[in-house]
Design a protein around this motif. Structure first.
Motif, PDB file in Angstrom:
ATOM      1  N   GLN A 178       0.519  -9.039  -4.686  1.00 48.79           N
ATOM      2  CA  GLN A 178       1.462  -9.867  -3.925  1.00 48.79           C
ATOM      3  C   GLN A 178       2.848  -9.852  -4.574  1.00 48.79           C
ATOM      4  N   LEU A 179       2.886  -9.983  -5.899  1.00 49.01           N
ATOM      5  CA  LEU A 179       4.186 -10.062  -6.583  1.00 49.01           C
ATOM      6  C   LEU A 179       4.967  -8.760  -6.462  1.00 49.01           C
ATOM      7  N   SER A 180       4.259  -7.648  -6.321  1.00 49.22           N
ATOM      8  CA  SER A 180       4.961  -6.366  -6.182  1.00 49.22           C
ATOM      9  C   SER A 180       5.064  -5.955  -4.701  1.00 49.22           C
ATOM     10  N   ASN A 181       4.841  -6.937  -3.822  1.00 51.50           N
ATOM     11  CA  ASN A 181       5.065  -6.732  -2.379  1.00 51.50           C
ATOM     12  C   ASN A 181       4.244  -5.612  -1.770  1.00 51.50           C
ATOM     13  N   GLN A 182       3.019  -5.439  -2.260  1.00 50.77           N
ATOM     14  CA  GLN A 182       2.232  -4.304  -1.764  1.00 50.77           C
ATOM     15  C   GLN A 182       1.361  -4.646  -0.569  1.00 50.77           C
ATOM     16  N   GLY A 183       1.270  -5.925  -0.241  1.00 48.28           N
ATOM     17  CA  GLY A 183       0.509  -6.279   0.957  1.00 48.28           C
ATOM     18  C   GLY A 183      -0.535  -7.353   0.695  1.00 48.28           C
ATOM     19  N   PHE A 184      -1.488  -7.402   1.584  1.00 49.85           N
ATOM     20  CA  PHE A 184      -2.530  -8.439   1.600  1.00 49.85           C
ATOM     21  C   PHE A 184      -3.552  -8.202   0.482  1.00 49.85           C
ATOM     22  N   SER A 185      -3.947  -9.264  -0.197  1.00 55.38           N
ATOM     23  CA  SER A 185      -4.998  -9.126  -1.214  1.00 55.38           C
ATOM     24  C   SER A 185      -6.047 -10.218  -1.047  1.00 55.38           C
ATOM     25  N   LEU A 186      -7.293  -9.834  -1.281  1.00 56.93           N
ATOM     26  CA  LEU A 186      -8.410 -10.789  -1.159  1.00 56.93           C
ATOM     27  C   LEU A 186      -9.434 -10.522  -2.250  1.00 56.93           C
ATOM     28  N   VAL A 187      -9.888 -11.586  -2.888  1.00 57.55           N
ATOM     29  CA  VAL A 187     -10.985 -11.488  -3.849  1.00 57.55           C
ATOM     30  C   VAL A 187     -12.099 -12.408  -3.379  1.00 57.55           C
TER      31      VAL A 187
END
Ligand SMILES: Cc1ncc(C[n+]2csc(CCOP(=O)(O)OP(=O)(O)O)c2C)c(N)n1
Ligand code: SF4
Length: 249
Positions: free
Chosen positions: A198-207
């Motif tokens: 998220q901080l590097s603006n790469q997109g959606f993340s889910l854990v």
């Protein structure tokens, strides 16, 4: 004396209301440690779900919003789009995310919203008394499946990370567990990576975090952790299903 552990700054001092042995407290701590490590607590906005974590806003020492049933990814989308500098995360159970919020999570992922989703899969609706969830295992007894989940009648348990990894907008998708200390450390690393995406603006993340619910499973906390290892992990495979630059695993 050397201090080796202290309460994360990103947690308030309010004692958790969770049942003894419930993993929600562990996962709250891990998320808070990530916010501290990355120095983003003051620009973090968390979205609390319905379910046992409904009071998460009492525990995280950052801005929090409580979203109605399953709508956390939609609320997170609004916050992130209006305040792109905010570090936005949702914290959702399987009833919240994989049942009533199915549409929201799929569309937030496919839109590539720059949010981080923490998904707690305890295979049951905890807060409301242990009903079957979409993630309940085949054969698992719940208050609404007293003879065990029957796939021919109730359908099959849903694997959210595998499903979302297929979507182009999803950048980082992983599943971890917190049933043993080594796994807790791996869970922390996955959460850190999700926030980095998220901080590097790469997109959606889910854990997804495979969890237990000793109260509604009718087990002691230790029995419930064994049950996670013996029954949940063979079906809910741990690992990173999608990482930036590598596509679907
Ligand atoms: C429209 C609607 N459906 C269902 C509910 C009841 N409800 C509130 S929390 C919850 C279960 C949440 O379970 P989960 O997301 O798995 O979280 P857990 O409690 O296990 O942490 C349900 C069914 C509701 N309040 N409104
Ligand atoms: S009911 Fe289950 S999920 Fe809810 S706090 Fe208790 S152990 Fe945790």
């Amino acid at each position: 004396m050397q201090r080796i552990f202290s309460r994360p700054q990103a947690l308030t001092g309010v004692p958790f209301h969770y049942c003894p042995g419930c993993p929600h407290g562990i996962v709250h701590r891990l998320v808070a440690e990530c916010l501290d490590e990355q120095g983003v607590r003051e620009r973090a906005v968390g979205i609390a779900p319905v379910g046992c974590a409904v009071f998460a806003y009492n525990y995280f020492n950052c801005d929090m919003i409580q979203a109605a049933h399953g709508r956390a990814p939609a609320v997170a989308t609004g916050v992130k789009r209006s305040r792109p500098d905010a570090v936005v995360f949702t914290y959702q159970g399987d009833g919240d995310l994989a049942a009533i919020g199915t549409a929201e999570i799929i569309h937030a992922a496919t839109r590539g919203e720059r949010i981080t989703v923490v998904f707690i899969n305890n295979a049951i609706y905890g807060m409301t008394g242990g009903q079957m969830a979409p993630t309940t295992l085949v054969g698992q007894e719940t208050t609404t499946t007293p003879r065990g989940r029957d796939a021919s009648y109730h359908g099959h348990p849903v694997r959210i990370p595998e499903m979302l990894a297929l979507l182009d907008g999803a950048a980082y998708v992983a599943r971890v567990s917190v049933h043993a200390p080594g796994h807790v450390n791996r869970a922390r690393r996955a959460l850190r990576r999700a926030f980095e995406v998220q901080l590097s603006n790469q997109g959606f993340s889910l854990v997804e975090v495979v969890s237990s619910c000793p109260t509604n499973w009718g087990m002691t906390p230790v029995e419930a952790l064994r049950w996670v290892e013996q029954h949940m992990l063979p079906y809910y495979r741990l690992g990173e299903f999608k990482v930036p630059g590598h596509g679907e695993a």
